[in-house]
Design a protein around this motif. Structure first.
Motif, PDB file in Angstrom:
ATOM      1  N   UNK A   1     -12.551  15.076  19.261  1.00 41.82           N
ATOM      2  CA  UNK A   1     -12.438  13.623  19.339  1.00 41.82           C
ATOM      3  C   UNK A   1     -10.976  13.197  19.181  1.00 41.82           C
ATOM      4  N   UNK A   2     -10.564  12.165  19.938  1.00 41.27           N
ATOM      5  CA  UNK A   2      -9.214  11.625  19.834  1.00 41.27           C
ATOM      6  C   UNK A   2      -9.120  10.704  18.614  1.00 41.27           C
ATOM      7  N   UNK A   3      -8.120  10.947  17.786  1.00 41.68           N
ATOM      8  CA  UNK A   3      -7.807  10.078  16.643  1.00 41.68           C
ATOM      9  C   UNK A   3      -6.594   9.242  17.000  1.00 41.68           C
ATOM     10  N   UNK A   4      -6.549   8.021  16.495  1.00 44.99           N
ATOM     11  CA  UNK A   4      -5.388   7.153  16.688  1.00 44.99           C
ATOM     12  C   UNK A   4      -4.812   6.819  15.329  1.00 44.99           C
ATOM     13  N   UNK A   5      -3.504   6.940  15.185  1.00 45.67           N
ATOM     14  CA  UNK A   5      -2.880   6.525  13.945  1.00 45.67           C
ATOM     15  C   UNK A   5      -2.970   5.000  13.892  1.00 45.67           C
ATOM     16  N   UNK A   6      -3.718   4.484  12.937  1.00 43.28           N
ATOM     17  CA  UNK A   6      -3.952   3.048  12.833  1.00 43.28           C
ATOM     18  C   UNK A   6      -2.882   2.356  12.003  1.00 43.28           C
ATOM     19  N   UNK A   7      -2.537   2.919  10.860  1.00 41.75           N
ATOM     20  CA  UNK A   7      -1.545   2.293   9.985  1.00 41.75           C
ATOM     21  C   UNK A   7      -0.951   3.317   9.031  1.00 41.75           C
TER      22      UNK A   7
ATOM     23  N   UNK B   1      -8.162  17.983  11.987  1.00 36.80           N
ATOM     24  CA  UNK B   1      -9.053  17.660  10.881  1.00 36.80           C
ATOM     25  C   UNK B   1     -10.374  17.148  11.444  1.00 36.80           C
ATOM     26  N   UNK B   2     -11.462  17.700  10.986  1.00 37.04           N
ATOM     27  CA  UNK B   2     -12.783  17.227  11.416  1.00 37.04           C
ATOM     28  C   UNK B   2     -12.951  17.205  12.936  1.00 37.04           C
ATOM     29  N   UNK B   3     -12.451  18.233  13.602  1.00 36.55           N
ATOM     30  CA  UNK B   3     -12.564  18.347  15.055  1.00 36.55           C
ATOM     31  C   UNK B   3     -11.933  17.176  15.804  1.00 36.55           C
TER      32      UNK B   3
ATOM     33  N   UNK C   1       0.838  -1.207   0.000  1.00 34.97           N
ATOM     34  CA  UNK C   1       0.000   0.000   0.000  1.00 34.97           C
ATOM     35  C   UNK C   1       0.868   1.249   0.000  1.00 34.97           C
ATOM     36  N   UNK C   2       0.533   2.179  -0.893  1.00 28.27           N
ATOM     37  CA  UNK C   2       1.253   3.452  -0.976  1.00 28.27           C
ATOM     38  C   UNK C   2       0.519   4.559  -0.239  1.00 28.27           C
ATOM     39  N   UNK C   3      -0.813   4.428  -0.166  1.00 27.13           N
ATOM     40  CA  UNK C   3      -1.604   5.402   0.581  1.00 27.13           C
ATOM     41  C   UNK C   3      -2.973   4.801   0.883  1.00 27.13           C
ATOM     42  N   UNK C   4      -3.552   5.297   1.966  1.00 23.93           N
ATOM     43  CA  UNK C   4      -4.903   4.880   2.338  1.00 23.93           C
ATOM     44  C   UNK C   4      -5.890   5.956   1.925  1.00 23.93           C
ATOM     45  N   UNK C   5      -7.053   5.516   1.485  1.00 24.81           N
ATOM     46  CA  UNK C   5      -8.171   6.408   1.200  1.00 24.81           C
ATOM     47  C   UNK C   5      -9.399   5.835   1.900  1.00 24.81           C
TER      48      UNK C   5
ATOM     49  N   UNK D   1     -10.636   7.359   9.116  1.00 26.47           N
ATOM     50  CA  UNK D   1     -10.418   8.488   8.231  1.00 26.47           C
ATOM     51  C   UNK D   1      -8.987   8.389   7.715  1.00 26.47           C
ATOM     52  N   UNK D   2      -8.712   8.998   6.596  1.00 33.11           N
ATOM     53  CA  UNK D   2      -7.353   9.060   6.066  1.00 33.11           C
ATOM     54  C   UNK D   2      -6.948  10.518   5.954  1.00 33.11           C
ATOM     55  N   UNK D   3      -5.749  10.804   6.427  1.00 32.82           N
ATOM     56  CA  UNK D   3      -5.191  12.152   6.328  1.00 32.82           C
ATOM     57  C   UNK D   3      -3.837  12.013   5.649  1.00 32.82           C
ATOM     58  N   UNK D   4      -3.690  12.674   4.520  1.00 29.89           N
ATOM     59  CA  UNK D   4      -2.443  12.600   3.741  1.00 29.89           C
ATOM     60  C   UNK D   4      -2.006  11.160   3.476  1.00 29.89           C
ATOM     61  N   UNK D   5      -2.969  10.270   3.221  1.00 27.78           N
ATOM     62  CA  UNK D   5      -2.665   8.895   2.873  1.00 27.78           C
ATOM     63  C   UNK D   5      -2.419   7.961   4.041  1.00 27.78           C
ATOM     64  N   UNK D   6      -2.532   8.470   5.264  1.00 23.65           N
ATOM     65  CA  UNK D   6      -2.299   7.671   6.477  1.00 23.65           C
ATOM     66  C   UNK D   6      -3.654   7.335   7.097  1.00 23.65           C
ATOM     67  N   UNK D   7      -3.803   6.096   7.577  1.00 23.57           N
ATOM     68  CA  UNK D   7      -5.070   5.624   8.124  1.00 23.57           C
ATOM     69  C   UNK D   7      -5.175   5.928   9.617  1.00 23.57           C
ATOM     70  N   UNK D   8      -6.294   6.550  10.011  1.00 18.26           N
ATOM     71  CA  UNK D   8      -6.547   6.888  11.411  1.00 18.26           C
ATOM     72  C   UNK D   8      -7.865   6.265  11.861  1.00 18.26           C
ATOM     73  N   UNK D   9      -7.888   5.839  13.125  1.00 20.68           N
ATOM     74  CA  UNK D   9      -9.082   5.278  13.758  1.00 20.68           C
ATOM     75  C   UNK D   9      -9.740   6.372  14.581  1.00 20.68           C
ATOM     76  N   UNK D  10     -11.049   6.516  14.453  1.00 19.26           N
ATOM     77  CA  UNK D  10     -11.806   7.479  15.252  1.00 19.26           C
ATOM     78  C   UNK D  10     -12.188   6.794  16.562  1.00 19.26           C
TER      79      UNK D  10
END
Length: 181
Positions: free
Chosen positions: A51-57, A74-76, A18-22, A31-40
């Motif tokens: 809301x706290x976001x966690x970098x998932x992958x 991003x998105x509060x 994977x080169x980027x997540x969408x 959610x994806x920010x700049x191609x990186x996957x985050x868990x809400x």
């Protein structure tokens, strides 16, 4: 949700190049920010209405050689946590910066990052390795030469690019092992 904090999201993508997540707009879990996957997380950041976001992958095959995990608003949401194995096997990153707002880094978050040369740890990081130990956190990071810690960090410090907690020696870098015993 302690159970979710121990979950490795990146295992689902371990064999993928994977080169980027969408993520589809309106997804309430990821959610994806700049191609990186985050868990809400669904949890509010203490003292905030965000809301706290966690970098998932992080995408293992991304072409970037430098990544800074900043205090995305991003998105509060605010990034507060790096999930277990989130960067495991990432091939091209030479420099990784864990910036303001991130308080915890999960177990084995950086394993097998064979190109990683420098890790910068931000002032808010209080726990490295999930349970406060760094066992296996840097396994397979043979190119790692320097770990620098923000001078305002109250849990960790560095001496000549080697990571220490405030009470004892923690981790020698594989590439710097002959400096400390």
């Amino acid at each position: 949700t302690a159970e979710m904090m121990n979950k490795s999201f990146s295992n689902a993508f371990s064999e993928a190049k994977i080169r980027e997540f969408n993520v589809v707009e309106g997804n309430s879990t990821f959610t994806a920010i700049n191609g990186v996957l985050f868990y809400r997380s669904g949890e509010k950041v203490a003292g905030s209405d965000k809301e706290a976001l966690w970098l998932a992958a992080y995408p293992r095959n991304a072409s970037a050689t430098d990544y800074t995990l900043t205090n995305y608003q991003n998105n509060d949401c605010i990034v507060t946590y790096v999930s277990p194995e989130a960067f495991t096997g990432v091939e091209n990153l030479l420099t990784l910066t864990i910036g303001v707002g991130v308080t915890q880094v999960g177990r084995e978050a950086f394993t097998d990052m064979t190109a990683l040369h420098t890790l910068n740890v931000g002032k808010d990081v209080r726990i490295l390795g999930g349970d406060g130990t760094i066992a296996n956190l840097f396994d397979g990071c043979g190119a790692l030469q320097n770990i620098y810690v923000d001078a305002e960090n109250t849990a960790y410090s560095d001496v000549d690019g080697v990571l220490f907690d405030k009470a004892q020696y923690l981790q020698f870098n594989e590439g710097s092992h002959n400096r400390y015993f």
